[in-house]
Design a protein around this motif. Sequence first.
Motif, PDB file in Angstrom:
ATOM      1  N   UNK A 100       0.812  -1.203   0.000  1.00  0.00           N
ATOM      2  CA  UNK A 100       0.000   0.000   0.000  1.00  0.00           C
ATOM      3  C   UNK A 100       0.851   1.260   0.000  1.00  0.00           C
ATOM      4  N   UNK A 101       0.309   2.315  -0.595  1.00  0.00           N
ATOM      5  CA  UNK A 101       1.005   3.612  -0.658  1.00  0.00           C
ATOM      6  C   UNK A 101       0.314   4.673   0.196  1.00  0.00           C
ATOM      7  N   UNK A 102      -1.024   4.681   0.193  1.00  0.00           N
ATOM      8  CA  UNK A 102      -1.785   5.704   0.918  1.00  0.00           C
ATOM      9  C   UNK A 102      -3.188   5.188   1.200  1.00  0.00           C
ATOM     10  N   UNK A 103      -3.875   5.855   2.139  1.00  0.00           N
ATOM     11  CA  UNK A 103      -5.236   5.480   2.496  1.00  0.00           C
ATOM     12  C   UNK A 103      -6.139   6.709   2.485  1.00  0.00           C
ATOM     13  N   UNK A 104      -7.429   6.463   2.304  1.00  0.00           N
ATOM     14  CA  UNK A 104      -8.453   7.500   2.412  1.00  0.00           C
ATOM     15  C   UNK A 104      -9.676   6.853   3.035  1.00  0.00           C
ATOM     16  N   UNK A 105     -10.470   7.670   3.726  1.00  0.00           N
ATOM     17  CA  UNK A 105     -11.676   7.173   4.384  1.00  0.00           C
ATOM     18  C   UNK A 105     -12.869   7.971   3.900  1.00  0.00           C
ATOM     19  N   UNK A 106     -13.870   7.262   3.384  1.00  0.00           N
ATOM     20  CA  UNK A 106     -15.108   7.891   2.922  1.00  0.00           C
ATOM     21  C   UNK A 106     -16.146   7.748   4.032  1.00  0.00           C
ATOM     22  N   UNK A 107     -16.424   8.855   4.733  1.00  0.00           N
ATOM     23  CA  UNK A 107     -17.314   8.819   5.905  1.00  0.00           C
ATOM     24  C   UNK A 107     -18.752   8.468   5.555  1.00  0.00           C
ATOM     25  N   UNK A 108     -19.239   8.885   4.376  1.00  0.00           N
ATOM     26  CA  UNK A 108     -20.644   8.645   4.038  1.00  0.00           C
ATOM     27  C   UNK A 108     -20.948   7.163   3.845  1.00  0.00           C
TER      28      UNK A 108
END
Length: 127
Positions: A100-108
């Motif tokens: 993995x390189x990066x993460x993001x979180x989608x709250x909806x």
Amino acid sequence: QYRHRVTLLQDLEMPVASTKVRQSPDGRFLIVGGTYSPRIRCYELSEMSMKFERYLDSEVVDLLILGEDYGKFAILGADRTVSIHAPYGNHATIRLPTFGRAMAYEKTTCDLLVVSSGKRISSGSMA
């Protein structure tokens, strides 16, 4: 009078280096990922001191706070894992097919997205 005041956080240091620093959305906590030996430290800014420290199996590539405070966060490790942490410690660990390189979180949708080497994006539901 308060403009010239300097306040220091107790124990805000890592033995070698810090790789990631994140502040909680409520602004009360700071989570820092460090190297050798891999660890994270959580600081409570209102108390100006370290709240806890946890040692990890691999170095931190990315770090995301999933809630409003330090209660739920995800760590992307250099060993192709994503660790989900709760206040009591490591809740779950997921192994990725590629680094993995990066993460993001989608709250909806409560989805955790991990961008990996190549053109791969992995996703997992945190609900």
